[in-house]
Design an enzyme around this catalytic site. Structure first.
Site, short mmCIF file in Angstrom:
data_model
loop_
_atom_site.label_atom_id
_atom_site.label_comp_id
_atom_site.label_asym_id
_atom_site.label_seq_id
_atom_site.Cartn_x
_atom_site.Cartn_y
_atom_site.Cartn_z
N THR A 61 45.04 47.68 38.40
CA THR A 61 45.98 48.75 37.74
C THR A 61 45.58 49.44 36.54
OG1 THR A 61 47.75 47.61 39.04
CG2 THR A 61 48.50 49.33 37.38
N SER A 127 36.73 37.14 36.53
CA SER A 127 35.50 36.54 35.46
C SER A 127 36.05 35.49 34.47
CB SER A 127 34.95 37.71 34.66
OG SER A 127 35.96 38.45 34.21
N1 LIG Z 1 39.73 31.33 45.20
C1 LIG Z 1 39.96 32.61 45.66
N2 LIG Z 1 39.77 32.49 47.28
C2 LIG Z 1 40.18 33.67 47.89
N3 LIG Z 1 40.16 34.85 47.26
C3 LIG Z 1 40.23 34.93 45.87
C4 LIG Z 1 40.04 33.77 45.20
N4 LIG Z 1 40.08 34.28 43.92
C5 LIG Z 1 40.03 35.46 43.84
N5 LIG Z 1 40.11 35.89 45.19
C6 LIG Z 1 40.25 37.29 45.62
O1 LIG Z 1 38.85 38.15 45.08
C7 LIG Z 1 39.27 38.86 44.45
C8 LIG Z 1 38.14 39.31 43.63
O2 LIG Z 1 37.73 38.32 42.56
P1 LIG Z 1 36.73 38.50 41.58
O3 LIG Z 1 35.47 38.73 42.16
O4 LIG Z 1 37.47 39.10 40.39
O5 LIG Z 1 36.83 36.72 40.92
S1 LIG Z 1 35.49 36.34 40.08
O6 LIG Z 1 35.31 37.03 38.91
O7 LIG Z 1 34.34 35.82 40.85
O8 LIG Z 1 36.05 34.93 39.63
C9 LIG Z 1 40.46 38.78 43.57
O9 LIG Z 1 40.96 40.00 43.11
P2 LIG Z 1 42.08 40.12 42.44
O10 LIG Z 1 43.54 39.54 43.04
O11 LIG Z 1 42.24 41.78 42.19
O12 LIG Z 1 41.92 39.52 40.84
C10 LIG Z 1 41.10 38.17 45.00
O13 LIG Z 1 41.76 39.19 45.67
N1 LIG Z 2 52.30 46.51 33.68
C1 LIG Z 2 52.64 46.16 34.97
N2 LIG Z 2 54.06 46.20 35.19
C2 LIG Z 2 54.48 45.88 36.38
N3 LIG Z 2 53.72 45.51 37.43
C3 LIG Z 2 52.40 45.77 37.35
C4 LIG Z 2 51.67 45.95 36.18
N4 LIG Z 2 50.39 46.08 36.38
C5 LIG Z 2 50.37 45.89 37.69
N5 LIG Z 2 51.36 45.80 38.20
C6 LIG Z 2 51.59 45.23 39.43
O1 LIG Z 2 51.26 43.98 39.82
C7 LIG Z 2 50.34 43.81 41.01
C8 LIG Z 2 48.94 43.18 40.79
O2 LIG Z 2 48.30 44.26 40.14
P1 LIG Z 2 46.89 44.32 40.25
O3 LIG Z 2 46.52 45.29 39.25
O4 LIG Z 2 46.57 44.74 41.75
O5 LIG Z 2 46.24 43.02 39.83
P2 LIG Z 2 45.01 42.29 39.63
O6 LIG Z 2 43.94 43.62 39.81
O7 LIG Z 2 44.72 41.74 38.48
O8 LIG Z 2 44.97 41.30 40.92
C9 LIG Z 2 50.55 45.06 41.71
O9 LIG Z 2 51.56 45.24 42.48
C10 LIG Z 2 50.65 46.10 40.78
O10 LIG Z 2 51.60 47.46 41.15
#
Ligand SMILES: Nc1ncnc2c1ncn2[C@@H]1O[C@H](COP(=O)(O)OS(=O)(=O)O)[C@@H](OP(=O)(O)O)[C@H]1O
Ligand SMILES: Nc1ncnc2c1ncn2[C@@H]1O[C@H](COP(=O)(O)OP(=O)(O)O)[C@@H](O)[C@H]1O
Length: 200
Positions: A61, A127
């Protein structure tokens, strides 16, 4: 005549021969148009904004908001999102520690290229390990690597659970999402390491 010129340019630019990783006889190729020229053309400075934090903490976001804001100000940026990159470049990687390290290393290299191209590269990945982020920082000069930590409590991220990942993790269906080691890595280093902390 033109060929001779090209040949001379190539010889001039093949200046450094090195042995890199498993490859030998690797040469560094210089181009006459460099980062400074590209930055001038774009009227901006290439850099990397690295957003780190738990799943659901708001990384994507924030990355998209910054991307949109920069666009509206006439600045070119590009988002490297962990989720998206795992559809292509990193689709061979799992979530075990070594694979996360390789994931971050690859994205660090790509981010460095984007910054060298003159773009503001916004990398948005969990990360979790400081050593991996530090390795990315070391690839660029310090002021060109801005590290942003999404300082969100696990309870809030878990309550959001947009993708249902925390539910799967609590049910033991996926591993590594809520590991203690990951939290220690964030929280131990959080206060002193990050350029910016974001309380979303
Ligand atoms: N343990 C595990 N199992 C399954 N899926 C997972 C797991 N960890 C992360 N996710 C999902 O993968 C998205 C991308 O992760 P990343 O590449 O950012 O992770 S990392 O930096 O390598 O730790 C990550 O995206 P975000 O939710 O936006 O953070 C998750 O959707
Ligand atoms: N500042 C904020 N306040 C409230 N809700 C948020 C905020 N930032 C993100 N969200 C909500 O939190 C959820 C996860 O956000 P996202 O950006 O997908 O997180 P990430 O990429 O770290 O997994 C989404 O539904 C998003 O709309």
């Amino acid at each position: 005549m033109e060929c001779l010129f090209v040949e001379r340019e190539i010889k001039r630019n093949i200046s450094v021969m090195s042995t890199v990783g498993n490859s030998t006889n690797i040469f560094w190729q210089e181009c006459p148009v460099g980062k400074i020229e590209r930055q001038k053309l774009l009227n901006q400075k290439g850099c990397v904004v690295w957003i780190t934090g738990l799943s659901g903490s708001g990384k994507s976001t924030l990355a998209c908001s910054v991307n949109r804001e920069l666009y509206s100000r006439g600045k070119l940026s590009y988002v490297l999102d962990g989720d998206n990159l795992r559809h292509g470049l990193n689709k061979d990687l799992s979530f075990k520690a070594e694979d996360r390290t390789e994931n971050i290393r690859r994205v660090g290299e790509v981010a460095k290229l984007f910054a060298d191209a003159g773009l503001i590269c916004i990398a948005s990945l969990i990360s979790p390990y400081k050593k991996d982020r530090d390795a990315c920082r070391a690839m660029l000069s310090d002021p060109n690597f801005i590290e942003v930590y999404m300082n969100m409590p696990l309870e809030l991220c878990e309550a959001r659970d947009v993708k249902g990942l925390y539910k799967l993790a609590r049910a033991g269906k996926i591993k590594g999402l809520v590991s203690k080691y990951i939290f220690c890595n964030f929280y131990e280093h959080a206060p002193k390491t990050f350029s910016l902390k974001f309380f979303g």
